[in-house]
Design a protein around this motif. Structure first.
Motif, PDB file in Angstrom:
ATOM      1  N   GLU A   5       9.665 103.603  91.739  1.00 49.51           N
ATOM      2  CA  GLU A   5       9.618 104.031  93.134  1.00 49.51           C
ATOM      3  C   GLU A   5       8.746 105.272  93.229  1.00 49.51           C
ATOM      4  N   ILE A   6       8.220 105.515  94.420  1.00 51.76           N
ATOM      5  CA  ILE A   6       7.409 106.708  94.680  1.00 51.76           C
ATOM      6  C   ILE A   6       8.262 107.952  94.455  1.00 51.76           C
ATOM      7  N   ASN A   7       7.691 108.947  93.804  1.00 55.45           N
ATOM      8  CA  ASN A   7       8.357 110.229  93.627  1.00 55.45           C
ATOM      9  C   ASN A   7       8.087 111.070  94.867  1.00 55.45           C
ATOM     10  N   ARG A   8       9.056 111.116  95.742  1.00 53.48           N
ATOM     11  CA  ARG A   8       8.902 111.883  96.980  1.00 53.48           C
ATOM     12  C   ARG A   8       9.392 113.322  96.821  1.00 53.48           C
ATOM     13  N   GLY A   9       9.826 113.674  95.617  1.00 54.46           N
ATOM     14  CA  GLY A   9      10.179 115.053  95.328  1.00 54.46           C
ATOM     15  C   GLY A   9      11.570 115.480  95.746  1.00 54.46           C
ATOM     16  N   HIS A  10      12.385 114.558  96.246  1.00 56.87           N
ATOM     17  CA  HIS A  10      13.753 114.923  96.601  1.00 56.87           C
ATOM     18  C   HIS A  10      14.725 114.038  95.834  1.00 56.87           C
ATOM     19  N   HIS A  11      15.864 114.607  95.511  1.00 53.48           N
ATOM     20  CA  HIS A  11      16.873 113.885  94.743  1.00 53.48           C
ATOM     21  C   HIS A  11      17.628 112.912  95.643  1.00 53.48           C
ATOM     22  N   GLY A  35       3.733 111.860  87.281  1.00 55.12           N
ATOM     23  CA  GLY A  35       4.745 112.300  88.241  1.00 55.12           C
ATOM     24  C   GLY A  35       4.636 111.650  89.606  1.00 55.12           C
ATOM     25  N   LEU A  36       3.823 110.616  89.732  1.00 53.51           N
ATOM     26  CA  LEU A  36       3.668 109.935  91.022  1.00 53.51           C
ATOM     27  C   LEU A  36       4.782 108.934  91.270  1.00 53.51           C
ATOM     28  N   LEU A  37       5.278 108.315  90.208  1.00 52.81           N
ATOM     29  CA  LEU A  37       6.351 107.325  90.308  1.00 52.81           C
ATOM     30  C   LEU A  37       7.526 107.756  89.446  1.00 52.81           C
ATOM     31  N   LEU A  76     -10.056 100.938  91.516  1.00 54.89           N
ATOM     32  CA  LEU A  76      -9.494 100.058  92.542  1.00 54.89           C
ATOM     33  C   LEU A  76      -8.053  99.665  92.226  1.00 54.89           C
ATOM     34  N   PRO A  77      -7.727  99.247  90.980  1.00 54.28           N
ATOM     35  CA  PRO A  77      -6.325  98.902  90.703  1.00 54.28           C
ATOM     36  C   PRO A  77      -5.368 100.066  90.954  1.00 54.28           C
ATOM     37  N   ARG A  78      -5.742 101.263  90.539  1.00 52.51           N
ATOM     38  CA  ARG A  78      -4.857 102.419  90.745  1.00 52.51           C
ATOM     39  C   ARG A  78      -4.647 102.695  92.229  1.00 52.51           C
ATOM     40  N   LEU A  79      -5.727 102.672  92.988  1.00 53.19           N
ATOM     41  CA  LEU A  79      -5.606 102.936  94.429  1.00 53.19           C
ATOM     42  C   LEU A  79      -4.777 101.862  95.121  1.00 53.19           C
ATOM     43  N   ARG A  80      -4.981 100.614  94.771  1.00 52.06           N
ATOM     44  CA  ARG A  80      -4.223  99.534  95.408  1.00 52.06           C
ATOM     45  C   ARG A  80      -2.744  99.599  95.046  1.00 52.06           C
ATOM     46  N   ILE A  81      -2.433  99.933  93.806  1.00 54.76           N
ATOM     47  CA  ILE A  81      -1.039  99.993  93.377  1.00 54.76           C
ATOM     48  C   ILE A  81      -0.313 101.146  94.052  1.00 54.76           C
ATOM     49  N   ILE A  82      -0.915 102.329  94.097  1.00 59.22           N
ATOM     50  CA  ILE A  82      -0.226 103.459  94.737  1.00 59.22           C
ATOM     51  C   ILE A  82      -0.061 103.208  96.229  1.00 59.22           C
ATOM     52  N   ARG A  83      -1.048 102.607  96.860  1.00 58.86           N
ATOM     53  CA  ARG A  83      -0.931 102.292  98.284  1.00 58.86           C
ATOM     54  C   ARG A  83       0.118 101.224  98.533  1.00 58.86           C
ATOM     55  N   LEU A  84       0.268 100.300  97.604  1.00 55.42           N
ATOM     56  CA  LEU A  84       1.311  99.280  97.721  1.00 55.42           C
ATOM     57  C   LEU A  84       2.687  99.945  97.753  1.00 55.42           C
ATOM     58  N   PHE A  85       2.909 100.911  96.863  1.00 54.58           N
ATOM     59  CA  PHE A  85       4.189 101.612  96.854  1.00 54.58           C
ATOM     60  C   PHE A  85       4.395 102.412  98.140  1.00 54.58           C
ATOM     61  N   GLU A  86       3.343 103.022  98.640  1.00 51.68           N
ATOM     62  CA  GLU A  86       3.456 103.827  99.857  1.00 51.68           C
ATOM     63  C   GLU A  86       3.742 102.973 101.090  1.00 51.68           C
ATOM     64  N   ASN A  87       3.174 101.778 101.127  1.00 44.36           N
ATOM     65  CA  ASN A  87       3.249 100.965 102.340  1.00 44.36           C
ATOM     66  C   ASN A  87       4.278  99.844 102.289  1.00 44.36           C
ATOM     67  N   SER A  88       4.864  99.586 101.151  1.00 44.59           N
ATOM     68  CA  SER A  88       5.792  98.477 101.010  1.00 44.59           C
ATOM     69  C   SER A  88       7.158  98.813 101.601  1.00 44.59           C
ATOM     70  N   ARG A  89       7.770  97.825 102.209  1.00 44.31           N
ATOM     71  CA  ARG A  89       9.151  98.006 102.691  1.00 44.31           C
ATOM     72  C   ARG A  89      10.119  98.019 101.523  1.00 44.31           C
ATOM     73  N   ASN A  90       9.724  97.398 100.407  1.00 45.33           N
ATOM     74  CA  ASN A  90      10.531  97.390  99.199  1.00 45.33           C
ATOM     75  C   ASN A  90      10.171  98.635  98.395  1.00 45.33           C
ATOM     76  N   CYS A  91      11.032  99.625  98.412  1.00 45.69           N
ATOM     77  CA  CYS A  91      10.739 100.907  97.758  1.00 45.69           C
ATOM     78  C   CYS A  91      10.853 100.843  96.240  1.00 45.69           C
ATOM     79  N   HIS A  92      11.613  99.899  95.723  1.00 45.55           N
ATOM     80  CA  HIS A  92      11.868  99.803  94.293  1.00 45.55           C
ATOM     81  C   HIS A  92      11.287  98.492  93.788  1.00 45.55           C
ATOM     82  N   MET A  93      10.243  98.588  92.944  1.00 47.92           N
ATOM     83  CA  MET A  93       9.556  97.383  92.492  1.00 47.92           C
ATOM     84  C   MET A  93       9.364  97.377  90.984  1.00 47.92           C
TER      85      MET A  93
END
Length: 178
Positions: A106-112, A91-93, A42-59
């Motif tokens: 921040e989320i690793n979206r794979g682009h520089h 490699g997720l963040l 649950l903590p892992r899923l909530r944290i990754i979803r927080l990064f995906e859904n947050s307006r603040n990309c850098h936390m």
């Protein structure tokens, strides 16, 4: 205004391994986490979803903790630090150190992309400029250097009126004058 450029596999401002340069899809399902060798807790899923859904990309870890507390989730700060480190290693963040001792993720979206950071409020804006990228490569080639990674971070102050810290500093300055 300060200009900081870090070039190399690991720099003070930006750290990522060549393995993480691959393109990644967003990982939110339990199976996606399992595929990366991470148990879907649950903590892992909530944290990754927080990064995906947050307006603040850098936390920071503290930002994550605060957001989870607001959602009435009782996940300890030590757990958050541990999960963020695991996500970075998987490699997720991506982790940055902008002018502070605190790591920012921040989320690793794979682009520089590069960053602009406000020294008053800490706001981070992302940007990409093909001309800057081209010029950096030309400089490296001219110095007979092969770049495997780099980071560009511009430091300055928000020029808009919405910077809370800037308004506070200006108000204090006006009070000192008056």
């Amino acid at each position: 205004m300060r200009l900081s450029i870090g070039i190399g596999r690991k720099s003070g401002y930006y750290s990522r391994t060549l393995r993480r340069l691959r393109l990644f899809q967003m990982t939110t399902t339990p199976q996606d986490l399992n595929d990366r060798g991470l148990k879907a807790t649950l903590p892992r899923l909530r944290i990754i979803r927080l990064f995906e859904n947050s307006r603040n990309c850098h936390m920071t870890a503290e930002d994550v903790y605060r957001c989870l507390k607001e959602d009435d989730l009782d996940i300890g700060l030590a757990t958050i630090y541990r999960v963020l480190t695991q996500f970075e290693q998987a490699g997720l963040l991506l982790r940055h150190h902008f002018e502070s001792d605190k790591a920012v993720y921040e989320i690793n979206r794979g682009h520089h992309h590069d960053h602009i950071v406000c020294l008053h409020c800490g706001k981070v804006e992302e940007f990409f400029d093909a001309e800057i990228e081209k010029r950096q490569n030309e400089i490296a080639q001219g110095k007979n250097f092969e770049v495997v990674d780099h980071a560009l971070c511009l430091y300055g102050y928000c020029a808009t009126g919405d910077c809370v810290e800037r308004r506070r500093a200006e108000a204090e300055e006006n009070n000192d004058i008056g």
